[in-house]
Design an enzyme around this catalytic site. Structure first.
Site, PDB file in Angstrom:
ATOM      1  N   ASP A 175       0.841  -1.209   0.000  1.00 15.56           N
ATOM      2  CA  ASP A 175       0.000   0.000   0.000  1.00 15.56           C
ATOM      3  C   ASP A 175       0.873   1.254   0.000  1.00 15.56           C
ATOM      4  O   ASP A 175       0.562   2.245  -0.668  1.00 15.56           O
ATOM      5  CB  ASP A 175      -0.939  -0.006   1.218  1.00 15.56           C
ATOM      6  CG  ASP A 175      -1.796  -1.258   1.255  1.00 15.56           C
ATOM      7  OD1 ASP A 175      -2.273  -1.670   0.178  1.00 15.56           O
ATOM      8  OD2 ASP A 175      -1.985  -1.841   2.334  1.00 15.56           O
ATOM      9  N   HIS A 202      -5.498  -3.492   5.532  1.00 10.56           N
ATOM     10  CA  HIS A 202      -5.079  -3.816   4.160  1.00 10.56           C
ATOM     11  C   HIS A 202      -6.240  -4.403   3.360  1.00 10.56           C
ATOM     12  O   HIS A 202      -6.235  -5.566   3.000  1.00 10.56           O
ATOM     13  CB  HIS A 202      -3.895  -4.794   4.189  1.00 10.56           C
ATOM     14  CG  HIS A 202      -3.502  -5.254   2.816  1.00 10.56           C
ATOM     15  ND1 HIS A 202      -2.945  -4.411   1.873  1.00 10.56           N
ATOM     16  CD2 HIS A 202      -3.630  -6.451   2.199  1.00 10.56           C
ATOM     17  CE1 HIS A 202      -2.736  -5.073   0.756  1.00 10.56           C
ATOM     18  NE2 HIS A 202      -3.149  -6.322   0.924  1.00 10.56           N
TER      19      HIS A 202
HETATM   20  P1  NAI Z   1      -0.366 -18.270  -5.617  1.00  7.87           P
HETATM   21  O1  NAI Z   1      -1.571 -19.128  -5.704  1.00  7.87           O
HETATM   22  O2  NAI Z   1       0.366 -17.949  -6.879  1.00  7.87           O
HETATM   23  O3  NAI Z   1       0.684 -18.911  -4.616  1.00  7.87           O
HETATM   24  C1  NAI Z   1       0.327 -19.372  -3.363  1.00  7.87           C
HETATM   25  C2  NAI Z   1       1.270 -20.497  -2.987  1.00  7.87           C
HETATM   26  O4  NAI Z   1       0.889 -20.945  -1.685  1.00  7.87           O
HETATM   27  C3  NAI Z   1       1.180 -21.716  -3.932  1.00  7.87           C
HETATM   28  O5  NAI Z   1       2.466 -22.062  -4.392  1.00  7.87           O
HETATM   29  C4  NAI Z   1       0.582 -22.794  -3.052  1.00  7.87           C
HETATM   30  O6  NAI Z   1       1.061 -24.118  -3.358  1.00  7.87           O
HETATM   31  C5  NAI Z   1       1.050 -22.349  -1.675  1.00  7.87           C
HETATM   32  N1  NAI Z   1       0.308 -22.945  -0.576  1.00  7.87           N
HETATM   33  C6  NAI Z   1      -1.001 -23.252  -0.491  1.00  7.87           C
HETATM   34  N2  NAI Z   1      -1.264 -23.839   0.694  1.00  7.87           N
HETATM   35  C7  NAI Z   1      -0.088 -23.886   1.370  1.00  7.87           C
HETATM   36  C8  NAI Z   1       0.303 -24.372   2.636  1.00  7.87           C
HETATM   37  N3  NAI Z   1      -0.571 -24.957   3.470  1.00  7.87           N
HETATM   38  N4  NAI Z   1       1.595 -24.252   2.992  1.00  7.87           N
HETATM   39  C9  NAI Z   1       2.491 -23.681   2.167  1.00  7.87           C
HETATM   40  N5  NAI Z   1       2.195 -23.208   0.953  1.00  7.87           N
HETATM   41  C10 NAI Z   1       0.920 -23.316   0.566  1.00  7.87           C
HETATM   42  O7  NAI Z   1      -0.812 -16.926  -4.864  1.00  7.87           O
HETATM   43  P2  NAI Z   1      -0.016 -15.518  -4.762  1.00  7.87           P
HETATM   44  O8  NAI Z   1      -0.401 -14.656  -5.887  1.00  7.87           O
HETATM   45  O9  NAI Z   1       1.410 -15.823  -4.527  1.00  7.87           O
HETATM   46  O10 NAI Z   1      -0.695 -14.902  -3.443  1.00  7.87           O
HETATM   47  C11 NAI Z   1      -0.469 -15.470  -2.170  1.00  7.87           C
HETATM   48  C12 NAI Z   1      -1.238 -14.729  -1.092  1.00  7.87           C
HETATM   49  O11 NAI Z   1      -0.755 -13.387  -0.947  1.00  7.87           O
HETATM   50  C13 NAI Z   1      -2.737 -14.585  -1.377  1.00  7.87           C
HETATM   51  O12 NAI Z   1      -3.453 -14.811  -0.184  1.00  7.87           O
HETATM   52  C14 NAI Z   1      -2.879 -13.148  -1.807  1.00  7.87           C
HETATM   53  O13 NAI Z   1      -4.174 -12.640  -1.582  1.00  7.87           O
HETATM   54  C15 NAI Z   1      -1.869 -12.486  -0.897  1.00  7.87           C
HETATM   55  N6  NAI Z   1      -1.444 -11.148  -1.316  1.00  7.87           N
HETATM   56  C16 NAI Z   1      -1.162 -10.252  -0.343  1.00  7.87           C
HETATM   57  C17 NAI Z   1      -0.787  -8.962  -0.634  1.00  7.87           C
HETATM   58  C18 NAI Z   1      -0.472  -8.003   0.461  1.00  7.87           C
HETATM   59  O14 NAI Z   1      -0.288  -6.806   0.164  1.00  7.87           O
HETATM   60  N7  NAI Z   1      -0.358  -8.394   1.709  1.00  7.87           N
HETATM   61  C19 NAI Z   1      -0.682  -8.513  -2.030  1.00  7.87           C
HETATM   62  C20 NAI Z   1      -0.946  -9.534  -2.990  1.00  7.87           C
HETATM   63  C21 NAI Z   1      -1.342 -10.803  -2.635  1.00  7.87           C
END
Ligand code: NAI
Length: 340
Positions: A175, A202
């Protein structure tokens, strides 16, 4: 041999042996969800961070490939990949910082809260393992909805008897990154010189950029400009979700933001003074138990949660309206942690 020559020879030797050339303490960083859209570029950036001596990449799938790939990069951090539940303990053991980008991202039309059902369970399980294997680590929570996943983590740690409010952070750096970029563009100032505090939470309107405190100050922006910048910062994530059209949410800019925040945490742990970043932490800044504001980082994590400073009327109004949604997201997280 002259002392200066001796020193530079020793330095050369150290470098040729692959040792870090600084006296920084050894630091282990673990990334949970390392094979995902955020996890992969974040792993790359943390491998490049000279303050990291050991990097542990964990995911439920795909980690061996990511770890092999990243391990060929020429930086001192030793790294290892771990996959599946039975390797989670080893992945976490001895970590100074655990970064969590595990879970599902948004698709167009979804709010961050729509992710709650899946991600809440993932975060709960991962935090249970953190409490067991590295209870003293700083936790950088990226998984959404951050407004609920941070309270879930706190409850899990409380139940395990390991909760330290100084060590749990919701990563809201993206942000700030967005607010800086949008402000720099509109005010016509170099983005590298800009700072904008972003407070609240957030998600949507809970993200409150304080442009009245932006530096360098700009007197060329109208109230209309400020309101548009505020809305764009609040909707920045949705802008990316829509542009990716079903292929996920922000990953590259999030990896950058996650790396900036983790670097600040490492510097704080290493005793570098005056490291201040915004983060969603346990707080008494408002009546809400968690709130994002500027935080001074130190050897034990949070050294000081800084106040909001002076707000203008527009920001005061934003603050009042965000509290309702933020309160309910926090309560939802706490309820989930107790109910499941
Ligand atoms: P993605 O789907 O590309 O990657 C998520 C990864 O987590 C996958 O490799 C999956 O296998 C893994 N995963 C699922 N369950 C798991 C577990 N129990 N233990 C370990 N790994 C596990 O998703 P992306 O795009 O990487 O986003 C991840 C998270 O980050 C989402 O919740 C998203 O909303 C959040 N996010 C947060 C932001 C922030 O500003 N704080 C900004 C953008 C995304």
């Amino acid at each position: 041999m002259r002392p200066s020559l001796l020193k530079s020879t020793a330095e050369l030797l150290r470098r040729s042996r692959g040792y870090a050339s600084t006296a920084n303490p050894e630091r282990k960083v673990a990334i949970l969800g390392a094979a995902g859209g955020i996890g992969q570029p974040l792993s790359l950036l943390m491998k490049l961070n000279p303050l990291v001596s050991s990097l542990s990449l964990y995911d439920i799938a795909g980690t061996p490939g990511v770890a092999a790939d990243v391990s060929h990069i020429n930086s001192p951090a030793l790294m290892k990949g771990f996959m599946g539940d039975d390797q989670l303990g080893e992945a976490l053991e001895g970590s100074d910082i655990v970064i969590i980008p595990a879970g599902v991202p948004r698709k167009p039309g979804m709010t961050r809260d729509d992710l709650f059902n899946i991600n809440a369970g993932i975060v709960k399980a991962l935090c249970t393992a953190i409490a067991k294997h590295c209870p003293n680590a700083l936790v950088n929570m990226i998984s959404n909805p951050v407004n609920s996943t941070v309270p879930i983590a706190a409850e899990v740690f409380k139940k395990a008897g390991t909760y330290d409010e100084k060590k749990l952070f919701g990563v809201t750096t993206l942000d700030v990154v967005r607010a800086k970029t949008f402000y720099a563009g509109k005010a016509g100032v170099p983005v590298t010189e800009v700072n904008v505090p972003v407070v609240g939470g957030h998600a949507g309107i809970t993200i409150l950029p304080l442009f009245s405190q932006a530096t360098p100050a700009s007197n060329s922006l109208s109230q209309e400009d400020i309101e548009a910048l505020t809305k764009r910062t609040q909707d920045g994530g949705t802008e990316v979700v829509e542009a990716k059209a079903g292929k996920g949410s922000a990953t590259l800019s999030m990896a950058y933001a996650g790396a900036v925040f983790a670097d600040a945490c490492l510097k704080g742990l290493n005793g570098v003074p005056d490291i201040v970043e915004c983060s969603f932490v346990q707080s008494t800044v408002t009546e809400l138990p968690f709130f994002a504001s500027k935080v001074r980082l130190g050897k034990n994590g949070v050294e000081e949660v800084l106040g909001l400073g002076e707000l203008n009327d527009f920001e005061k109004k934003g603050l009042e309206s965000l509290k309702v949604e933020l309160k309910s997201s926090i309560e939802k997280g706490i309820k989930f942690a107790h109910g499941n």
